[in-house]
Design an enzyme around this catalytic site. Structure first.
Site, PDB file in Angstrom:
ATOM      1  N   GLY A   1       0.929  -0.994   0.063  1.00  0.00           N
ATOM      2  CA  GLY A   1      -0.007  -0.082  -0.058  1.00  0.00           C
ATOM      3  C   GLY A   1       0.939   1.240   0.032  1.00  0.00           C
ATOM      4  O   GLY A   1       2.046   1.331   0.458  1.00  0.00           O
TER       5      GLY A   1
ATOM      6  N   GLN B   1       2.986  10.075   1.264  1.00  0.00           N
ATOM      7  CA  GLN B   1       4.369   9.544   1.485  1.00  0.00           C
ATOM      8  C   GLN B   1       5.152   9.830   0.435  1.00  0.00           C
ATOM      9  O   GLN B   1       6.237   9.543   0.274  1.00  0.00           O
ATOM     10  CB  GLN B   1       4.006   7.848   1.597  1.00  0.00           C
ATOM     11  CG  GLN B   1       3.443   7.478   2.682  1.00  0.00           C
ATOM     12  CD  GLN B   1       3.287   5.861   2.818  1.00  0.00           C
ATOM     13  OE1 GLN B   1       2.288   5.364   2.167  1.00  0.00           O
ATOM     14  NE2 GLN B   1       4.185   5.357   3.376  1.00  0.00           N
TER      15      GLN B   1
ATOM     16  N   CYS C   1       5.742  -0.374   7.333  1.00  0.00           N
ATOM     17  CA  CYS C   1       5.476   0.816   6.526  1.00  0.00           C
ATOM     18  C   CYS C   1       6.555   1.345   5.616  1.00  0.00           C
ATOM     19  O   CYS C   1       7.722   1.399   6.054  1.00  0.00           O
ATOM     20  CB  CYS C   1       4.870   2.038   7.351  1.00  0.00           C
ATOM     21  SG  CYS C   1       4.775   3.561   6.732  1.00  0.00           S
ATOM     22  N   LEU C   2       6.379   1.594   4.447  1.00  0.00           N
ATOM     23  CA  LEU C   2       7.566   2.082   3.824  1.00  0.00           C
ATOM     24  C   LEU C   2       8.281   3.423   4.011  1.00  0.00           C
ATOM     25  O   LEU C   2       9.262   3.669   3.835  1.00  0.00           O
ATOM     26  CB  LEU C   2       6.911   2.188   2.022  1.00  0.00           C
ATOM     27  CG  LEU C   2       6.529   1.115   1.401  1.00  0.00           C
ATOM     28  CD1 LEU C   2       6.141   1.347   0.059  1.00  0.00           C
ATOM     29  CD2 LEU C   2       7.909  -0.288   1.185  1.00  0.00           C
TER      30      LEU C   2
ATOM     31  N   HIS D   1      -4.597   1.573   7.403  1.00  0.00           N
ATOM     32  CA  HIS D   1      -3.127   1.792   7.563  1.00  0.00           C
ATOM     33  C   HIS D   1      -2.725   3.169   6.615  1.00  0.00           C
ATOM     34  O   HIS D   1      -2.656   4.202   6.889  1.00  0.00           O
ATOM     35  CB  HIS D   1      -2.164   0.919   7.353  1.00  0.00           C
ATOM     36  CG  HIS D   1      -0.607   1.254   7.338  1.00  0.00           C
ATOM     37  ND1 HIS D   1       0.243   0.804   8.184  1.00  0.00           N
ATOM     38  CD2 HIS D   1       0.023   1.957   6.381  1.00  0.00           C
ATOM     39  CE1 HIS D   1       1.399   1.315   7.801  1.00  0.00           C
ATOM     40  NE2 HIS D   1       1.105   2.114   6.910  1.00  0.00           N
ATOM     41  N   GLU D   2      -3.199   2.901   5.221  1.00  0.00           N
ATOM     42  CA  GLU D   2      -2.885   4.005   4.142  1.00  0.00           C
ATOM     43  C   GLU D   2      -3.880   5.161   4.329  1.00  0.00           C
ATOM     44  O   GLU D   2      -3.324   6.428   4.414  1.00  0.00           O
ATOM     45  CB  GLU D   2      -3.330   3.358   2.770  1.00  0.00           C
ATOM     46  CG  GLU D   2      -2.140   2.300   2.573  1.00  0.00           C
ATOM     47  CD  GLU D   2      -0.862   2.602   2.704  1.00  0.00           C
ATOM     48  OE1 GLU D   2      -0.401   3.783   2.620  1.00  0.00           O
ATOM     49  OE2 GLU D   2      -0.243   1.439   3.217  1.00  0.00           O
TER      50      GLU D   2
ATOM     51  N   HIS E   1      -2.339   7.779   6.830  1.00  0.00           N
ATOM     52  CA  HIS E   1      -1.519   8.462   6.270  1.00  0.00           C
ATOM     53  C   HIS E   1      -2.041   9.993   5.622  1.00  0.00           C
ATOM     54  O   HIS E   1      -1.490  10.806   5.561  1.00  0.00           O
ATOM     55  CB  HIS E   1      -0.779   8.034   5.109  1.00  0.00           C
ATOM     56  CG  HIS E   1       0.409   6.978   5.560  1.00  0.00           C
ATOM     57  ND1 HIS E   1       1.471   7.325   6.305  1.00  0.00           N
ATOM     58  CD2 HIS E   1       0.422   5.408   5.379  1.00  0.00           C
ATOM     59  CE1 HIS E   1       2.467   6.316   6.195  1.00  0.00           C
ATOM     60  NE2 HIS E   1       1.821   5.267   5.789  1.00  0.00           N
TER      61      HIS E   1
HETATM   62 NI    NI Z   1       2.562   3.206   6.033  1.00  0.00          NI
END
Ligand code: NI
Length: 180
Positions: free
Chosen positions: A46, A51, A94-95, A136-137, A140
């Site tokens: 995701g 981000q 998370c990236l 989660h996304e 953000h």
């Molecule tokens: Ni994330």
């Protein structure tokens, strides 16, 4: 298509609230395709526009396991319209917080309304991994990271590690320049 730079925490840009998208046009579609390409390349399941430094309410997700056919979802202005009372813990990463994983407790099932790439309003029901990724996304988009759901002790440890890592990396960059 192009790969986007993913912002790594700690960074004030990851703490901002993203703005709603008025209309899905060619630029938004292009952005979502680039986000998906960036996500697959990372690899991740995701990615949210903030981000990539874009403060718009856009997320892309794909819960398909390795080897399974891709199942991407591109979601604009996602909104949770129902969430189950039943919650489940799930290890999240998370990236923007590389190599950090902690269990987060969230509603198991959700119903989400969003605008798709054709500017059509859609609703999706999600459970399990897809539900976790979407929640989660969506966090953000409000400047919330998964570490904001865990104890401050664990959160501070993770942020400390990431801060240290950033210092090492910027030091390496300086050396690379000096060597050039
Ligand atoms: Ni994330």
């Amino acid at each position: 298509m192009a790969l986007l730079d993913i912002i790594v925490a700690p960074d004030p840009r990851l703490k901002k609230k993203a703005a709603a998208v008025a209309r899905v046009d060619g630029d938004i579609v292009k952005l979502m395709n680039n986000m998906l390409e960036t996500m697959y390349d990372a690899p991740g399941v995701g990615l949210a526009a903030p981000q990539a430094g874009v403060l718009k309410r856009i997320i892309v997700v794909d819960p398909a396991r390795e080897g399974a056919p891709p199942a991407p979802l591109k979601m604009v202005n996602p909104e949770i319209i129902w969430a189950s009372e039943e919650t489940k813990p799930h290890d999240e990463g998370c990236l923007s917080l590389p190599d950090e994983y902690e269990p987060v407790i969230r509603p198991d099932k959700i119903k989400v309304r969003y605008v798709d790439e054709n500017n059509e309003l859609r609703t999706v029901e999600a459970e399990g991994l897809l539900s976790v990724i979407i929640q989660h996304e969506m966090d953000h988009l409000d400047g919330v990271l998964f570490v904001d759901h865990i104890s401050s002790l664990k959160r501070n440890m993770i942020i400390k590690r990431l801060t240290k890592q950033k210092k090492v990396e910027s030091g390496n960059k300086r050396h690379a320049l000096e060597n050039a």
